[in-house]
Design a protein around this motif. Structure first.
Motif, short mmCIF file in Angstrom:
data_model
loop_
_atom_site.label_atom_id
_atom_site.label_comp_id
_atom_site.label_asym_id
_atom_site.label_seq_id
_atom_site.Cartn_x
_atom_site.Cartn_y
_atom_site.Cartn_z
N ASP A 82 15.05 27.91 5.28
CA ASP A 82 14.22 28.99 5.83
C ASP A 82 14.83 29.53 7.12
O ASP A 82 14.90 30.76 7.32
CB ASP A 82 12.81 28.47 6.09
N HIS A 84 17.90 31.60 6.30
CA HIS A 84 17.58 32.93 5.77
C HIS A 84 16.96 33.82 6.85
O HIS A 84 17.24 35.04 6.91
CB HIS A 84 16.62 32.80 4.58
N GLU A 85 16.12 33.24 7.68
CA GLU A 85 15.49 34.04 8.72
C GLU A 85 16.49 34.51 9.76
O GLU A 85 16.32 35.57 10.37
CB GLU A 85 14.38 33.22 9.40
#
Length: 565
Positions: free
Chosen positions: A305, A308-309
């Motif tokens: 996460d 990707h962020e």
């Protein structure tokens, strides 16, 4: 959970139809089966004990039976001889030859009646011819030749003693049966005649048959006893070994990832206690593995996460850094240097982010290969060419030795190229400016790539940890090509994903040698790698004197003029 590599040892598969394989099968069964080994030892020791006991008893019975029969024979012969001597002492012959002959016949009949033997012999001791002396007599088949000379010598010399000797007597059908001959002197009433040797032969065939029956019974009982001991031992071993086998199978299934499997508990004895302890351990392992799995899942999600962020703001930062770097000549020196450092660190951060995403895919098990026929030798040529500028910056001479590896092999070219770039980049950084040898070779089952540098090398402990994430052999050493510390870990994962291996050899002062081996077939590696992991000592100095090998871009052939497969 993925299956573990551990597996319980199963019972060996043996081929009992082929008698030539029996020795090897028995040896394998001896090594692998506790039940078979214990049963065999128990039977062997039992047979030895019964053999010793049976032999001891048989010898004792034989001796006792012989002593008993000998005593009876001696008593029987002494009684007969005593009666005969009394008759001779009471006889009045007065030099009459006929009366002496009659007395001798009477004595002979008394001996036959008083003793249990019908084999009687009387022999005159004095060989001087005499008109009065009765003739020698033999009855029941006993002859003078059957009497041993040693026994006759003792009887002749000792008139007051009874002598005996074990002999073989003729039996029915021409057989020889055991027997005893008892001898003693009888004094005749006439001094001119002298004494006679009288012998009685006793047949011990009945005693021999009795001994044979007793011995046969002993060995038969011993054999039955061995079988009973074997059956009892097998039953006891089965009751003990069965829970052990169940524990081994359960351990193997637990190691393979079946965390719910447990041992059946029966009773309250030591085996039941072991089963309960094992089940408690399995419960604890299952709880800890689940906890670690949950924690690992949370960690994987967090890394994925976050990665990707970070991609969107990182893209914006990279665009801004590229713009500033492109216009750094318009800035003052301090600002220009800052823009250049920002651009380099953003690139490094983007590489690190990509590696983290790749690691997270490996951890999640979502990596897929994109296989295509690829020539490993040509791929390596492209990698070496692409890193030519970096090698020149480090004043390093990269040399290619490619006797094989030209035929296409199914592989993920992008991942193999990444492995090759990583290995070559590490060799350039740690090679201390010395030559680097890149070797490509193949055999019937595999293709291999090796990168050999002649830098400072690593210790055995460092070589074991070289594939760990974020591990560095020398943390104080400055990275000149901006590595993230994940390259070798990702390279090892790429190699295993292909069903191959990535191994390292290193020694302080001799440099480092990485060998990537990929199978030709999807079944995996068969046999050894085409390139040995430890380089030969004689090749080191020789490689230091060779010139760079330039390979043509098309139609590449090794020295022998044909591609090696």
């Amino acid at each position: 959970m993925p299956p573990a590599s551990a597996a319980a040892s199963r019972a060996p598969v043996t081929n009992w139809r082929d008698w030539r394989a029996w020795p090897e099968s028995l040896a394998t069964l001896w090594r692998r089966s506790l039940r078979f080994r214990t049963l065999l030892i128990t039977l062997a020791l039992s047979m030895l004990a019964i053999l010793v006991a049976g032999a001891t008893m048989a010898v004792a019975i034989q001796n006792d039976l012989f002593d008993s029969n000998r005593a009876q024979v001696l008593v029987d012969a002494r009684r007969a001889m005593t009666t005969a001597q009394q008759t001779l002492d009471a006889a009045v012959v007065q030099g009459d030859r006929s009366q002496l002959q009659q007395t001798m016949r009477t004595v002979q009949n008394q001996i036959a009646r008083q003793s249990s033997s019908d084999m009687i012999a009387g022999i005159r001791i004095d060989s001087t011819p005499s008109q009065l002396a009765p003739q020698n007599f033999f009855s029941g088949g006993l002859t003078e030749e059957m009497v041993p000379e040693a026994l006759r010598a003792q009887v002749t010399k000792n008139a007051d003693f009874q002598w005996w000797q074990s002999v073989g007597l003729p039996g029915p059908g021409g057989q020889t049966v055991p027997g005893i001959i008892v001898g003693q002197q009888l004094q005749m009433p006439d001094a001119e005649v002298g004494a006679y040797e009288v012998y009685l032969a006793y047949d011990l065939a009945d005693a021999d048959q009795t001994l044979f029956f007793v011995q046969r019974t002993l060995w038969l009982v011993g054999g039955v006893l061995v079988l009973l001991i074997g059956a009892i031992a097998w039953f006891v071993l089965r009751s003990v070994a069965t829970p052990i086998s169940e524990a081994a199978d359960t351990s193997a299934r637990l190691a393979a990832g079946e965390l719910k499997v447990r041992l059946p508990v029966r009773g309250e004895d030591e085996l039941a206690t072991l089963g309960r302890s094992f089940n408690a351990m399995a419960d604890s392992i299952e709880a800890q593995i689940k906890e670690l799995a949950d924690l690992s899942l949370v960690q994987q999600r967090f890394v994925s996460d976050v990665s990707h962020e970070l991609r969107t703001p990182l893209t914006t930062i990279r665009l801004a850094a590229d713009m500033l770097n492109d216009r750094r000549e318009e800035f003052d020196p301090t600002t220009a240097r800052a823009a250049e450092l920002l651009h380099a660190q953003v690139q490094r951060f983007e590489t690190l982010l990509g590696d983290l995403l790749e690691i997270s895919r490996y951890d999640a098990g979502s990596v897929q290969l994109e296989l295509e026929p690829t020539s490993l030798a040509h791929l390596v040529e492209d990698v070496v060419e692409s890193m030519h500028q970096l090698a020149e910056q480090h004043h390093t001479d990269v040399r290619i030795v490619a006797p094989g590896g030209y035929s296409p092999v199914e592989m993920d070219a992008r991942r193999v190229r990444r492995v090759a770039r990583n290995l070559l980049g590490n060799a350039i950084e740690h090679g201390e400016g010395r030559p680097i040898v890149v070797t490509v070779d193949s055999n019937q089952h595999a293709v291999a790539l090796s990168v050999r540098d002649f830098g400072l090398g690593m210790t055995a402990i460092d070589a074991e940890r070289v594939f760990d994430r974020f591990w560095r052999a020398d943390p104080s050493r400055k990275r000149s090509i901006g590595g993230t510390g994940l390259g070798l870990s990702i390279a090892l994962g790429d190699a295993r994903l292909h069903g191959g291996t990535l191994a390292v050899w290193s020694e302080p002062g001799r440099g480092t040698h990485f060998v990537l081996t990929l199978p030709r077939q999807p079944e995996g590696l068969i046999g050894e790698s085409p390139i040995p992991l430890e380089p030969p000592d004689a090749a080191h100095d020789e490689l230091g004197r060779t010139q760079p090998i330039v390979l043509p871009t098309t139609g590449t052939l090794p020295a022998n003029g044909a591609p090696k497969r």
